[in-house]
Design a protein around this motif. Sequence first.
Motif, PDB file in Angstrom:
ATOM      1  N   ALA A 125       0.824  -1.216   0.000  1.00 23.69           N
ATOM      2  CA  ALA A 125       0.000   0.000   0.000  1.00 23.69           C
ATOM      3  C   ALA A 125       0.858   1.268   0.000  1.00 23.69           C
ATOM      4  CB  ALA A 125      -0.933   0.000   1.212  1.00 23.69           C
ATOM      5  N   ARG A 126       1.970   1.221   0.711  1.00 23.41           N
ATOM      6  CA  ARG A 126       2.849   2.394   0.779  1.00 23.41           C
ATOM      7  C   ARG A 126       3.841   2.447  -0.382  1.00 23.41           C
ATOM      8  NH1 ARG A 126       3.103   1.011   6.580  1.00 23.41           N
ATOM      9  NH2 ARG A 126       5.009  -0.110   6.093  1.00 23.41           N
ATOM     10  N   GLY A 127       3.949   1.369  -1.139  1.00 22.49           N
ATOM     11  CA  GLY A 127       4.882   1.340  -2.257  1.00 22.49           C
ATOM     12  C   GLY A 127       6.341   1.323  -1.833  1.00 22.49           C
ATOM     13  N   GLU A 128       6.628   0.738  -0.683  1.00 21.85           N
ATOM     14  CA  GLU A 128       8.003   0.716  -0.175  1.00 21.85           C
ATOM     15  C   GLU A 128       8.890  -0.186  -1.024  1.00 21.85           C
ATOM     16  OE1 GLU A 128       8.457  -0.064   4.013  1.00 21.85           O
ATOM     17  OE2 GLU A 128       6.718   1.163   4.474  1.00 21.85           O
ATOM     18  N   ALA A 129      10.151   0.219  -1.103  1.00 23.22           N
ATOM     19  CA  ALA A 129      11.144  -0.556  -1.851  1.00 23.22           C
ATOM     20  C   ALA A 129      12.422  -0.620  -1.029  1.00 23.22           C
ATOM     21  CB  ALA A 129      11.419   0.095  -3.205  1.00 23.22           C
ATOM     22  N   THR A 130      13.292  -1.564  -1.380  1.00 21.45           N
ATOM     23  CA  THR A 130      14.565  -1.683  -0.685  1.00 21.45           C
ATOM     24  C   THR A 130      15.430  -0.470  -0.992  1.00 21.45           C
ATOM     25  OG1 THR A 130      15.570  -2.942  -2.483  1.00 21.45           O
ATOM     26  CG2 THR A 130      14.486  -4.203  -0.734  1.00 21.45           C
ATOM     27  N   GLN A 131      16.403  -0.224  -0.146  1.00 21.38           N
ATOM     28  CA  GLN A 131      17.192   1.001  -0.236  1.00 21.38           C
ATOM     29  C   GLN A 131      18.062   1.064  -1.485  1.00 21.38           C
ATOM     30  OE1 GLN A 131      19.464   1.756   3.262  1.00 21.38           O
ATOM     31  NE2 GLN A 131      20.576   3.457   2.365  1.00 21.38           N
ATOM     32  N   ASP A 132      18.832   0.018  -1.757  1.00 16.88           N
ATOM     33  CA  ASP A 132      19.799   0.068  -2.854  1.00 16.88           C
ATOM     34  C   ASP A 132      19.233  -0.394  -4.189  1.00 16.88           C
ATOM     35  OD1 ASP A 132      21.728   0.995  -1.102  1.00 16.88           O
ATOM     36  OD2 ASP A 132      22.450  -1.023  -0.625  1.00 16.88           O
ATOM     37  N   LEU A 133      18.591  -1.532  -4.200  1.00 15.23           N
ATOM     38  CA  LEU A 133      18.138  -2.127  -5.461  1.00 15.23           C
ATOM     39  C   LEU A 133      16.728  -1.712  -5.860  1.00 15.23           C
ATOM     40  CD1 LEU A 133      19.576  -5.723  -4.972  1.00 15.23           C
ATOM     41  CD2 LEU A 133      20.537  -3.842  -6.316  1.00 15.23           C
ATOM     42  N   ARG A 134      16.024  -1.062  -4.949  1.00 11.72           N
ATOM     43  CA  ARG A 134      14.659  -0.597  -5.204  1.00 11.72           C
ATOM     44  C   ARG A 134      13.705  -1.751  -5.522  1.00 11.72           C
ATOM     45  NH1 ARG A 134      14.347   3.212  -2.411  1.00 11.72           N
ATOM     46  NH2 ARG A 134      12.391   3.764  -3.371  1.00 11.72           N
ATOM     47  N   LEU A 135      13.929  -2.905  -4.886  1.00 12.02           N
ATOM     48  CA  LEU A 135      13.021  -4.037  -5.033  1.00 12.02           C
ATOM     49  C   LEU A 135      11.794  -3.794  -4.169  1.00 12.02           C
ATOM     50  CD1 LEU A 135      15.577  -6.969  -4.657  1.00 12.02           C
ATOM     51  CD2 LEU A 135      14.578  -6.103  -6.780  1.00 12.02           C
ATOM     52  N   PRO A 136      10.606  -4.148  -4.642  1.00 13.04           N
ATOM     53  CA  PRO A 136       9.402  -3.950  -3.824  1.00 13.04           C
ATOM     54  C   PRO A 136       9.467  -4.783  -2.538  1.00 13.04           C
ATOM     55  CG  PRO A 136       8.835  -4.488  -6.097  1.00 13.04           C
ATOM     56  CD  PRO A 136      10.300  -4.697  -5.960  1.00 13.04           C
ATOM     57  N   MET A 137       9.284  -4.143  -1.416  1.00 11.64           N
ATOM     58  CA  MET A 137       9.365  -4.823  -0.121  1.00 11.64           C
ATOM     59  C   MET A 137       8.244  -5.831   0.079  1.00 11.64           C
ATOM     60  SD  MET A 137      11.999  -4.137   1.692  1.00 11.64           S
ATOM     61  CE  MET A 137      11.466  -4.775   3.260  1.00 11.64           C
ATOM     62  N   PHE A 138       7.101  -5.612  -0.578  1.00  8.44           N
ATOM     63  CA  PHE A 138       5.992  -6.540  -0.376  1.00  8.44           C
ATOM     64  C   PHE A 138       6.336  -7.937  -0.890  1.00  8.44           C
ATOM     65  CE2 PHE A 138       4.934  -5.291  -4.703  1.00  8.44           C
ATOM     66  CZ  PHE A 138       4.386  -6.444  -5.262  1.00  8.44           C
ATOM     67  N   ILE A 139       7.206  -8.030  -1.878  1.00  8.45           N
ATOM     68  CA  ILE A 139       7.615  -9.352  -2.382  1.00  8.45           C
ATOM     69  C   ILE A 139       8.419 -10.095  -1.318  1.00  8.45           C
ATOM     70  CG2 ILE A 139       9.058 -10.546  -4.088  1.00  8.45           C
ATOM     71  CD1 ILE A 139       8.256  -8.366  -6.082  1.00  8.45           C
ATOM     72  N   ILE A 140       9.312  -9.400  -0.667  1.00  7.61           N
ATOM     73  CA  ILE A 140      10.142 -10.018   0.368  1.00  7.61           C
ATOM     74  C   ILE A 140       9.275 -10.466   1.539  1.00  7.61           C
ATOM     75  CG2 ILE A 140      12.002  -9.575   2.027  1.00  7.61           C
ATOM     76  CD1 ILE A 140      13.101  -7.597  -0.195  1.00  7.61           C
ATOM     77  N   HIS A 141       8.385  -9.592   1.995  1.00 10.62           N
ATOM     78  CA  HIS A 141       7.500  -9.960   3.104  1.00 10.62           C
ATOM     79  C   HIS A 141       6.550 -11.084   2.692  1.00 10.62           C
ATOM     80  CE1 HIS A 141       8.822  -6.923   5.913  1.00 10.62           C
ATOM     81  NE2 HIS A 141       8.762  -6.024   4.965  1.00 10.62           N
ATOM     82  N   GLY A 142       6.119 -11.096   1.456  1.00  8.76           N
ATOM     83  CA  GLY A 142       5.269 -12.171   0.972  1.00  8.76           C
ATOM     84  C   GLY A 142       5.991 -13.512   0.964  1.00  8.76           C
ATOM     85  N   LEU A 143       7.256 -13.517   0.537  1.00 10.30           N
ATOM     86  CA  LEU A 143       8.041 -14.754   0.566  1.00 10.30           C
ATOM     87  C   LEU A 143       8.236 -15.247   1.991  1.00 10.30           C
ATOM     88  CD1 LEU A 143      10.732 -13.968  -2.160  1.00 10.30           C
ATOM     89  CD2 LEU A 143       8.903 -15.676  -2.289  1.00 10.30           C
ATOM     90  N   TYR A 144       8.492 -14.317   2.901  1.00  8.44           N
ATOM     91  CA  TYR A 144       8.623 -14.702   4.311  1.00  8.44           C
ATOM     92  C   TYR A 144       7.314 -15.302   4.829  1.00  8.44           C
ATOM     93  CZ  TYR A 144      13.023 -12.008   4.700  1.00  8.44           C
ATOM     94  OH  TYR A 144      14.305 -11.525   4.567  1.00  8.44           O
ATOM     95  N   ALA A 145       6.182 -14.714   4.449  1.00  9.31           N
ATOM     96  CA  ALA A 145       4.880 -15.221   4.889  1.00  9.31           C
ATOM     97  C   ALA A 145       4.630 -16.627   4.352  1.00  9.31           C
ATOM     98  CB  ALA A 145       3.764 -14.279   4.452  1.00  9.31           C
ATOM     99  N   VAL A 146       4.975 -16.861   3.094  1.00  9.46           N
ATOM    100  CA  VAL A 146       4.781 -18.189   2.493  1.00  9.46           C
ATOM    101  C   VAL A 146       5.658 -19.218   3.202  1.00  9.46           C
ATOM    102  CG1 VAL A 146       5.163 -19.539   0.389  1.00  9.46           C
ATOM    103  CG2 VAL A 146       3.994 -17.341   0.265  1.00  9.46           C
ATOM    104  N   GLU A 147       6.888 -18.850   3.524  1.00  6.95           N
ATOM    105  CA  GLU A 147       7.758 -19.796   4.218  1.00  6.95           C
ATOM    106  C   GLU A 147       7.258 -20.066   5.637  1.00  6.95           C
ATOM    107  OE1 GLU A 147      11.905 -18.879   3.906  1.00  6.95           O
ATOM    108  OE2 GLU A 147      11.966 -19.802   1.924  1.00  6.95           O
ATOM    109  N   CYS A 148       6.681 -19.074   6.293  1.00  4.21           N
ATOM    110  CA  CYS A 148       6.095 -19.299   7.614  1.00  4.21           C
ATOM    111  C   CYS A 148       4.857 -20.188   7.524  1.00  4.21           C
ATOM    112  CB  CYS A 148       5.753 -17.972   8.284  1.00  4.21           C
ATOM    113  SG  CYS A 148       7.205 -17.051   8.802  1.00  4.21           S
TER     114      CYS A 148
END
Length: 170
Positions: A125-148
């Motif tokens: 919703a906030r459109g956050e991205a990583t600092q250096d590579l500008r990768l969307p943070m929601f993808i990282i959190h989504g992968l963590y959620a799937v692994e959990c």
Amino acid sequence: MTATIRRVARVMENACLLIGAVCLLYMVFVVGFNVLARIIFDATDTAVNLMIPGAIEQVSYLLGLIALAALSASMAKGMIAVDFLVGRLPELWQALVARLWFIGILAFALVLCWLFYEDMLATFARGEATQDLRLPMFIIHGLYAVECLALAVIALREALTNDGQHAELS
């Protein structure tokens, strides 16, 4: 129903092993390559820079994926346990203690899954991205959620089927 949970858990274990292996290999490559690139960088007085951009960022997020994947995959044959007290109990009580342990892990995994899912929605919703590579943070959190979620399914299987015996004692 238990058979279905076993099949799904086995697929998730294998997927976690694959994810963990691929991420670990990539992480070792990035770190190793950047060490060599840093040597060249220093030897040429900063004239040649072959370092991978965002390497530290990549490795930090990969480490989270690897840790969650390893935790899920480690339950394949039971977790290593120190049974000073539980090992002295009758087998029925050992099975009960083991199942209660996995119910605790199931609850922990579900809470983590929910929290990472909420973070995924918030960062999307906030459109956050990583600092250096500008990768969307929601993808990282989504992968963590799937692994959990995978951890939760595997813990559920263990809670339903564990007999209290540990892999290191077999």
